[in-house]
Design a protein around this motif. Structure first.
Motif, mmCIF file in Angstrom:
data_model
loop_
_atom_site.group_PDB
_atom_site.id
_atom_site.type_symbol
_atom_site.label_atom_id
_atom_site.label_comp_id
_atom_site.label_asym_id
_atom_site.label_seq_id
_atom_site.Cartn_x
_atom_site.Cartn_y
_atom_site.Cartn_z
ATOM 1 N N THR A 37 0.849 -1.197 0.000
ATOM 2 C CA THR A 37 0.000 0.000 0.000
ATOM 3 C C THR A 37 0.882 1.242 0.000
ATOM 4 O O THR A 37 2.015 1.224 0.478
ATOM 5 N N ARG A 38 0.343 2.325 -0.558
ATOM 6 C CA ARG A 38 1.006 3.640 -0.532
ATOM 7 C C ARG A 38 0.034 4.604 0.121
ATOM 8 O O ARG A 38 -1.045 4.875 -0.423
ATOM 9 N N ASP A 39 0.377 5.078 1.318
ATOM 10 C CA ASP A 39 -0.507 5.960 2.083
ATOM 11 C C ASP A 39 -1.888 5.335 2.228
ATOM 12 O O ASP A 39 -2.918 6.023 2.108
ATOM 13 N N GLY A 40 -1.917 4.028 2.472
ATOM 14 C CA GLY A 40 -3.171 3.312 2.677
ATOM 15 C C GLY A 40 -3.864 2.858 1.414
ATOM 16 O O GLY A 40 -4.858 2.113 1.477
ATOM 17 N N ARG A 41 -3.363 3.262 0.253
ATOM 18 C CA ARG A 41 -3.978 2.893 -1.023
ATOM 19 C C ARG A 41 -3.314 1.635 -1.570
ATOM 20 O O ARG A 41 -2.091 1.576 -1.673
ATOM 21 N N PRO A 42 -4.094 0.608 -1.941
ATOM 22 C CA PRO A 42 -3.489 -0.613 -2.484
ATOM 23 C C PRO A 42 -2.712 -0.331 -3.764
ATOM 24 O O PRO A 42 -3.134 0.461 -4.607
ATOM 25 N N VAL A 43 -1.575 -0.968 -3.899
ATOM 26 C CA VAL A 43 -0.750 -0.875 -5.109
ATOM 27 C C VAL A 43 -0.622 -2.289 -5.672
ATOM 28 O O VAL A 43 -0.063 -3.171 -5.022
ATOM 29 N N ASN A 44 -1.162 -2.503 -6.853
ATOM 30 C CA ASN A 44 -1.147 -3.833 -7.462
ATOM 31 C C ASN A 44 0.140 -4.033 -8.264
ATOM 32 O O ASN A 44 0.365 -3.354 -9.266
ATOM 33 N N LYS B 286 3.554 2.857 -10.837
ATOM 34 C CA LYS B 286 2.477 2.286 -10.038
ATOM 35 C C LYS B 286 2.423 2.882 -8.631
ATOM 36 O O LYS B 286 1.340 3.061 -8.067
#
Length: 221
Positions: free
Chosen positions: A142-149, A200
């Protein structure tokens, strides 16, 4: 994580290797003990998955060689010999873990991951740096709580960079730890993978290029 799989059951060895690669491990495969000894003489592995009963040098002999080498490679014996005496004997040779056939693949992955953590200096179960969080066991970023696929290879490269804790990691080191033995040392795969990782992960950039040295997370360009 760099893993060696050695088993004379070729189909099983290839299936295990392919499955581990889906978890972002760099996996080399061989089908006898002679091939295993040849590879451990050239490459440094975090974990070796060894069948005990192989032609040529046995898995026991390979295990004994690794245990005496001081390389720090953790050994998982993968074998049909399921008796308590067999387990005790295998562990006595220097194996770190023992899994009998047939086995559940999820258990194999968990055991290899656990051994991989023991082969290197202790690190937290979740690596965090510059807003990035990488959970090895869950295979989540995750980046700042956002999922990174990420693809398995992108995940592997990011894992190496985050474990370095800001140290510069050369392209050669990334090739050694995130690619298998068939990687071309003159390939631009590292550069391309880092480029896609940056896209990404997004802005502001956290993976920086250090000219003529490599890459690192954090710090100035």
């Amino acid at each position: 994580m760099r893993v060696l799989v050695a088993d004379d059951e070729r189909l099983l060895a290839d299936m295990v290797a392919e499955g581990l690669r889906r978890f972002s491990m760099a996996v080399d495969v061989c089908y006898d003990g002679d091939g295993a000894l040849e590879r451990i003489g050239v490459n440094r592995y975090d974990v070796a998955v060894l069948d005990r009963d192989m032609p040529g040098h046995t898995g026991d002999e390979v295990c004994r060689s690794l245990a005496g080498s001081g390389a720090g490679t953790r050994v998982l014996m993968l074998t049909a010999a399921a008796g308590i005496r067999d387990r005790v004997e295998g562990l006595g040779l220097g194996a770190d873990d023992y899994l009998t056939k047939p086995f559940a693949f999820a258990e194999l992955v968990a055991r290899v991951q656990a051994l991989g953590r023991r082969s290197a200096p202790a690190v937290p179960p979740v690596l965090e740096r510059n807003g990035l969080a990488l959970d090895v066991a869950r295979h989540v970023v995750t980046r700042d709580g956002r999922p990174v696929n990420l693809s398995p290879k992108e995940f592997a490269v990011l894992h190496v960079l985050m474990r370095a804790e800001g140290r510069v990691v050369s392209a050669e080191e990334l090739l050694e730890q995130a690619w298998d033995e068939f990687a071309d040392p003159f390939t631009n795969a590292v550069r391309v993978t880092v480029m896609t990782l940056r896209k990404k992960i997004g802005q502001p950039a956290v993976i920086h290029t250090v000219p003529r040295a490599g890459y690192r997370i954090g710090g100035p360009e």
